[in-house]
Scaffold this motif. Structure first.
Motif, PDB file in Angstrom:
ATOM      1  N   GLY A 175      -0.695   7.254  -0.749  1.00  0.00           N
ATOM      2  CA  GLY A 175      -1.900   7.739  -1.412  1.00  0.00           C
ATOM      3  C   GLY A 175      -3.075   6.801  -1.226  1.00  0.00           C
ATOM      4  O   GLY A 175      -4.196   7.237  -0.905  1.00  0.00           O
ATOM      5  N   HIS A 176      -2.851   5.508  -1.413  1.00  0.00           N
ATOM      6  CA  HIS A 176      -3.925   4.530  -1.253  1.00  0.00           C
ATOM      7  C   HIS A 176      -4.411   4.476   0.199  1.00  0.00           C
ATOM      8  O   HIS A 176      -5.616   4.431   0.468  1.00  0.00           O
ATOM      9  CB  HIS A 176      -3.447   3.140  -1.677  1.00  0.00           C
ATOM     10  CG  HIS A 176      -3.141   3.026  -3.133  1.00  0.00           C
ATOM     11  ND1 HIS A 176      -2.092   2.298  -3.615  1.00  0.00           N
ATOM     12  CD2 HIS A 176      -3.748   3.572  -4.215  1.00  0.00           C
ATOM     13  CE1 HIS A 176      -2.060   2.388  -4.937  1.00  0.00           C
ATOM     14  NE2 HIS A 176      -3.054   3.161  -5.323  1.00  0.00           N
TER      15      HIS A 176
ATOM     16  N   GLU B 221       0.828  -1.201   0.000  1.00  0.00           N
ATOM     17  CA  GLU B 221       0.000   0.000   0.000  1.00  0.00           C
ATOM     18  C   GLU B 221       0.865   1.255   0.000  1.00  0.00           C
ATOM     19  O   GLU B 221       1.814   1.371   0.772  1.00  0.00           O
ATOM     20  CB  GLU B 221      -0.903  -0.010   1.237  1.00  0.00           C
ATOM     21  CG  GLU B 221      -2.155   0.813   1.115  1.00  0.00           C
ATOM     22  CD  GLU B 221      -3.151   0.452   2.203  1.00  0.00           C
ATOM     23  OE1 GLU B 221      -4.326   0.826   2.049  1.00  0.00           O
ATOM     24  OE2 GLU B 221      -2.765  -0.187   3.196  1.00  0.00           O
ATOM     25  N   THR B 222       0.533   2.197  -0.878  1.00  0.00           N
ATOM     26  CA  THR B 222       1.232   3.478  -0.889  1.00  0.00           C
ATOM     27  C   THR B 222       0.545   4.448   0.065  1.00  0.00           C
ATOM     28  O   THR B 222      -0.585   4.216   0.513  1.00  0.00           O
ATOM     29  CB  THR B 222       1.252   4.098  -2.287  1.00  0.00           C
ATOM     30  OG1 THR B 222      -0.097   4.441  -2.669  1.00  0.00           O
ATOM     31  CG2 THR B 222       1.846   3.139  -3.318  1.00  0.00           C
TER      32      THR B 222
ATOM     33  N   ASP C  76       6.907   2.579  -8.482  1.00  0.00           N
ATOM     34  CA  ASP C  76       6.512   1.289  -7.898  1.00  0.00           C
ATOM     35  C   ASP C  76       7.717   0.369  -7.898  1.00  0.00           C
ATOM     36  O   ASP C  76       8.454   0.290  -8.892  1.00  0.00           O
ATOM     37  CB  ASP C  76       5.363   0.671  -8.699  1.00  0.00           C
ATOM     38  CG  ASP C  76       4.738  -0.534  -8.002  1.00  0.00           C
ATOM     39  OD1 ASP C  76       4.986  -0.715  -6.798  1.00  0.00           O
ATOM     40  OD2 ASP C  76       4.004  -1.288  -8.666  1.00  0.00           O
TER      41      ASP C  76
ATOM     42  N   ASP D  97      -6.475   7.572   1.130  1.00  0.00           N
ATOM     43  CA  ASP D  97      -7.823   7.497   0.549  1.00  0.00           C
ATOM     44  C   ASP D  97      -8.733   6.631   1.414  1.00  0.00           C
ATOM     45  O   ASP D  97      -9.901   6.968   1.657  1.00  0.00           O
ATOM     46  CB  ASP D  97      -7.767   6.929  -0.870  1.00  0.00           C
ATOM     47  CG  ASP D  97      -7.196   7.910  -1.872  1.00  0.00           C
ATOM     48  OD1 ASP D  97      -7.094   9.116  -1.553  1.00  0.00           O
ATOM     49  OD2 ASP D  97      -6.845   7.471  -2.989  1.00  0.00           O
ATOM     50  N   SER D  98      -8.196   5.498   1.873  1.00  0.00           N
ATOM     51  CA  SER D  98      -8.986   4.584   2.691  1.00  0.00           C
ATOM     52  C   SER D  98      -9.309   5.187   4.052  1.00  0.00           C
ATOM     53  O   SER D  98     -10.453   5.140   4.519  1.00  0.00           O
ATOM     54  CB  SER D  98      -8.219   3.271   2.860  1.00  0.00           C
ATOM     55  OG  SER D  98      -8.924   2.369   3.688  1.00  0.00           O
TER      56      SER D  98
ATOM     57  N   ARG E 256       7.064   3.591  -1.062  1.00  0.00           N
ATOM     58  CA  ARG E 256       5.625   3.552  -0.806  1.00  0.00           C
ATOM     59  C   ARG E 256       5.165   4.769  -0.008  1.00  0.00           C
ATOM     60  O   ARG E 256       4.106   5.331  -0.262  1.00  0.00           O
ATOM     61  CB  ARG E 256       5.261   2.281  -0.029  1.00  0.00           C
ATOM     62  CG  ARG E 256       5.435   0.990  -0.816  1.00  0.00           C
ATOM     63  CD  ARG E 256       5.369  -0.222   0.110  1.00  0.00           C
ATOM     64  NE  ARG E 256       4.195  -0.154   0.960  1.00  0.00           N
ATOM     65  CZ  ARG E 256       4.200  -0.474   2.260  1.00  0.00           C
ATOM     66  NH1 ARG E 256       5.309  -0.850   2.867  1.00  0.00           N
ATOM     67  NH2 ARG E 256       3.077  -0.398   2.950  1.00  0.00           N
TER      68      ARG E 256
END
Length: 309
Positions: free
Chosen positions: A164-165, A161-162, A247, A168-169, A226
């Motif tokens: 950013g991800h 998981e980055t 990545d 968002d979550s 990440r």
């Protein structure tokens, strides 16, 4: 059920779910405070913050200010809000504004306070290799992120998981937590408890924080990549030019390489670290578009070993 008159302060996309959730709740969002329009893109087009855009769609008045002082303080105080709610606004709330709403201010912060107080909690948690994070709603006080806690949720950090991800979550789950806390405050059921645990700080990241140090072990290298994705972005220097790394993963079964030594092994583009090599998946060369690392390597002037600095 009691309804509260709210003033909401926030700016980036991570604050949008909280604003939309509060706007859909039983409470009245009297106004939104957000940072001023700023130049974006190569043409420097003045662009409103994501929160300002959504506030306009919702028909909520906005107060645009980069500092909560002077005219901004007067405008916010004049709202007569019961409660102030802040989510990633990008500035500090000081007295007399801190005491202006009848019930004070609460803050949604994307960490398990007191761990990672500061501007970059999600990024710092990934860079540090944390396996668990979360979100905290706490009472705003003059000291940075130090107020009593009304509610907290926990969430595992995925191995790939980055920042950013993950942000968002957490923005979505945190918005639900925030509404529950506001409801509890309105109903007189909210209980705030002192923060417990060791304090760690999460200062804002600079561009240079994204520079990859390949003399570190592979897990530290990948965690950094990440943690700074998408902002400020991971990079190294190769043949005098900056190469962004979007990545990468640990190549555990590949032969060891000297730190920073970069070469192709079969279909893999590998770079050495202090432990296992790291496989580059997606890169962004200077002056070009993001691309598969294999395609980038084949397009280089010479298909030979190189050293990332």
């Amino acid at each position: 059920m009691t309804s509260l008159r709210l003033v909401f302060a926030g700016s980036p996309a991570a604050a949008v779910p909280s604003l939309t959730a509060l706007a859909a709740s039983r409470h009245d969002v009297a106004a939104v405070v957000t940072r001023e329009d700023s130049p974006q893109g190569r043409r420097g087009t003045l662009t409103p913050t994501p929160v300002a855009t959504i506030a306009d769609e919702l028909g909520v008045p906005t107060i645009k200010a980069n500092r909560l002082a002077g005219d901004a303080t007067e405008s916010i105080t004049a709202l007569g809000a019961d409660l102030g709610v802040i989510v990633a606004y990008g500035g500090l709330v000081r007295e007399p504004l801190l005491s202006a709403p009848r019930l004070g201010w609460i803050n949604l912060h994307f960490s398990l306070l007191p761990r990672w107080r500061g501007a970059a909690p999600v990024q710092r948690s990934i860079i540090a290799g944390d396996e668990l994070t979360g979100a905290t709603v706490f009472r705003l006080v003059p000291e940075l992120d130090a107020g009593d806690v009304f509610g907290q949720l926990t969430q595992s950090i995925g191995g790939h998981e980055t920042a950013g991800h993950l942000l968002d979550s957490l923005a979505l789950s945190g918005a639900e937590l925030l509404v529950r806390v506001v409801d509890a405050i309105a109903d007189g059921d909210a209980v705030a408890e002192p923060q417990r645990g060791d304090v760690t700080l999460a200062p804002k990241l600079t561009l240079d924080d994204g520079r990859v140090d390949f003399t570190r072990p592979a897990h530290d290298v990948v965690n950094l990549i990440r943690g700074v994705t998408p902002e400020p972005g991971a990079f190294t220097t190769l043949d005098g030019a900056r190469l962004k790394i979007l990545d990468a993963v640990i190549a555990r079964d590949a032969p060891r390489l000297a730190p920073g030594h970069l070469e192709r092994q079969g279909k893999l583009i590998l770079v050495g670290t202090a432990s296992d090599p790291v496989q580059l998946i997606t890169v962004h060369p200077a002056g070009r578009k993001a691309m598969d690392a294999g395609d980038w390597w084949r397009g280089r002037a010479a298909d030979a070993a190189a050293v990332a600095e």
